[in-house]
Design a protein around this motif. Structure first.
Motif, PDB file in Angstrom:
ATOM      1  N   ASP A 284      -2.041  14.160  -3.543  1.00 29.17           N
ATOM      2  CA  ASP A 284      -1.913  12.863  -2.885  1.00 29.17           C
ATOM      3  C   ASP A 284      -3.298  12.197  -2.863  1.00 29.17           C
ATOM      4  OD1 ASP A 284      -1.547  10.696  -1.243  1.00 29.17           O
ATOM      5  OD2 ASP A 284      -0.480  11.797   0.329  1.00 29.17           O
ATOM      6  N   ALA A 286      -3.966   9.050  -1.649  1.00 27.56           N
ATOM      7  CA  ALA A 286      -4.009   7.876  -0.772  1.00 27.56           C
ATOM      8  C   ALA A 286      -5.365   7.751  -0.083  1.00 27.56           C
ATOM      9  CB  ALA A 286      -2.879   7.960   0.269  1.00 27.56           C
ATOM     10  N   ASP A 427       2.175   5.811  -8.737  1.00 28.83           N
ATOM     11  CA  ASP A 427       2.777   5.667  -7.411  1.00 28.83           C
ATOM     12  C   ASP A 427       4.127   6.378  -7.405  1.00 28.83           C
ATOM     13  OD1 ASP A 427       0.693   4.153  -6.406  1.00 28.83           O
ATOM     14  OD2 ASP A 427       1.581   2.257  -7.075  1.00 28.83           O
ATOM     15  N   CYS A 430       6.940   9.648  -1.550  1.00 31.81           N
ATOM     16  CA  CYS A 430       6.527  10.900  -0.926  1.00 31.81           C
ATOM     17  C   CYS A 430       6.977  10.904   0.532  1.00 31.81           C
ATOM     18  CB  CYS A 430       5.015  11.068  -0.967  1.00 31.81           C
ATOM     19  SG  CYS A 430       4.328  11.171  -2.622  1.00 31.81           S
ATOM     20  N   ARG A 439       3.145   6.538  -2.447  1.00 36.67           N
ATOM     21  CA  ARG A 439       1.715   6.858  -2.391  1.00 36.67           C
ATOM     22  C   ARG A 439       1.200   7.144  -3.809  1.00 36.67           C
ATOM     23  NH1 ARG A 439       0.737   8.288   3.133  1.00 36.67           N
ATOM     24  NH2 ARG A 439      -1.188   9.437   2.656  1.00 36.67           N
ATOM     25  N   GLN A 470      -8.451  14.937  -1.006  1.00 41.74           N
ATOM     26  CA  GLN A 470      -7.851  14.356   0.202  1.00 41.74           C
ATOM     27  C   GLN A 470      -8.890  14.147   1.318  1.00 41.74           C
ATOM     28  OE1 GLN A 470      -4.529  16.962   1.031  1.00 41.74           O
ATOM     29  NE2 GLN A 470      -3.209  15.937  -0.478  1.00 41.74           N
TER      30      GLN A 470
END
Length: 475
Positions: A284, A286, A427, A430, A439, A470
């Protein structure tokens, strides 16, 4: 006396072609200085010297192809470049033009007795310096003068006792260049290569000594493999004589064929000899994306980062945390790397692949890593890599996200034991904290050597990569 030999610039290299010497006999060289340009099946590389000393003899002429390990030159101990700064002892004759202190020059008792006619002190140093056998200049200065076409007898030295210095020669060479064509300083290999590739030497900016044009400068100025496919109005412009293009295309085709053969041989051996295992995970991004946007918003355009910089830094830091994947499998055992030297897979124009190293990538700040990456890719595609950059990588990363690929499982580059792959940032829906959202994510993969590690070690590595991406403030 030490031998400077043809180095091994990769596991797929058995021989190399010496294209150009960057130094000459009598030159003082230091460990790490580029001294020669060598062409392999995959790239043109500047080879560094292995130790400090004086280049005494060149054993191989440019253009010769020799096996790895063949002696190319002899290196002797470093020679003293300047006279010792003390007055000559009584009873020992000294050269008239070699007084080290101005105050010691006018002492008549210190002059050698065999001279038949004493010369007045104010005149003796200059007149002695004018004699062909008593020109006060070190071996490096003499060699530089010979290369530059400068007559030492016509120079008035600015050093102690009228000694000719390197600056004197450089100034004389610069003044001489104003009265001569800029094409006068071109290496023989560069001149021949320019004729083959149809390059006008008057338009090439030299990067060698005294702005000499070298073979690498000509290659950089030459049209790339895609030149024949240019738009019609460009191709029709009378810039190059048309008969030159066919002769220039053949070396390019031969080079591409040789490169593919070298890659094929190495990858076949890697698949045959290395028991690969493969792991993958979805990361991830983000938090990393938000951090990157905020960083670039506060940073000048020329210093902004791209996602690849974060991926490379995470891969390097994870290799430091899991050192079992950072090193080499040789002689049936694993040897850890001295530092994390991250190999970066770079596709070359016209086909082919090289993976030069970003040295100590784990210790680089992100802006410096970004700048080093740009420089490395540029030099890889223009044939300006250093020998240490193509032979020191301890773990390799391949990123095919810019090609639209979402997942890549690579083949390990022996004798390394791991290769990391990153795909395109996409994208995806999730579930986070019980809520469904979209995300940005990236697929990270690991190809590892089962002789050196097992799946548990590989899983620790990918977990470290995920954690670092992350938490981008840790990068």
């Amino acid at each position: 006396m030490a031998e400077f030999t043809m180095p091994s610039l990769g596991a797929d290299m058995d021989e190399g072609t010496l294209l150009e010497w960057l130094v000459g006999p009598g030159d003082l060289v230091h460990k790490g200085d580029p001294v020669a340009v060598v062409e392999t099946a995959k790239s043109t590389i500047e080879v560094e010297c292995f130790e400090t000393g004086t280049m005494t003899k060149l054993l191989v002429e440019p253009g010769a192809t020799v096996p790895v390990g063949t002696p190319l030159a002899l290196i002797g101990p470093a020679k003293e470049r300047r006279p010792a700064r003390h007055a000559p002892k009584k009873g020992k004759p000294s050269k008239p033009a070699e007084p080290s202190e101005p105050a010691e020059v006018p002492e008549p008792p210190e002059r050698p007795s065999p001279q038949p006619e004493p010369v007045p002190v104010p005149v003796s140093p200059p007149s002695a310096a004018r004699l062909p056998d008593h020109i006060e200049a070190g071996p490096l200065v003499r060699h530089l003068a010979e290369q530059s076409g400068v007559d030492l007898e016509a120079l008035h030295g600015s050093g102690p006792g009228g000694r000719v210095t390197r600056i004197d020669v450089e100034h004389a060479a610069a003044a001489r260049a104003h009265t001569k064509s800029p094409r006068s300083r071109v290496t023989p290999l560069a001149r021949r290569l320019a004729a083959e590739l149809g390059v006008d030497l008057a338009t090439v900016r030299g990067t060698g000594r005294q702005s000499a044009v070298r073979a690498s400068d000509v290659r950089q100025a030459a049209p790339g493999p895609s030149a024949p496919a240019l738009p019609a109005h460009t191709a029709a412009a009378p810039v190059r004589p048309s008969p030159v293009r066919p002769s220039a295309a053949r070396p390019s085709e031969d080079r591409t064929t040789a490169m593919r053969q070298a890659i094929a041989g190495l990858m076949s051996r890697a698949n045959r000899d290395i028991p690969h295992y493969y792991l993958s995970t979805t990361v991830d991004l983000a938090a990393a994306t938000d951090w990157l946007h905020e960083h670039n918003r506060r940073t000048p355009v020329g210093e902004r980062l791209v996602p690849a910089a974060l991926l490379l830094k995470a891969a390097a830091l994870a290799a430091r945390e899991v050192p079992e994947l950072n090193g080499f499998w040789t002689d049936d055992h694993f040897t850890g790397g001295e530092g994390v030297h991250l190999g970066v897979a770079v596709s070359l124009r016209g086909g082919g692949l090289v993976a030069p190293a970003l040295h100590d990538a784990d210790a680089m700040m992100l802006p410096r890593l970004m700048a080093a990456l740009k420089d490395l890719v540029t030099r890889a595609r223009t044939g300006r890599l250093r020998g240490s950059e193509v032979s020191d990588a301890t773990i390799t990363v391949t990123n095919l996200g810019d090609q639209g690929v979402e997942t890549v499982f690579g083949v390990i580059y022996p004798p390394q034991v791991a290769l990391v792959g990153f795909g395109r940032v996409v994208d995806q829906p999730c579930a986070v904290d019980g809520l469904l959202g979209v995300r940005p994510v990236v697929t990270a993969t690991l190809s590892a050597d089962h002789r050196a590690t097992n799946g548990a070690v590989g899983a620790r590595y990918l977990t470290a990569v995920t954690r670092l991406l992350q938490n981008p403030e840790q990068l």
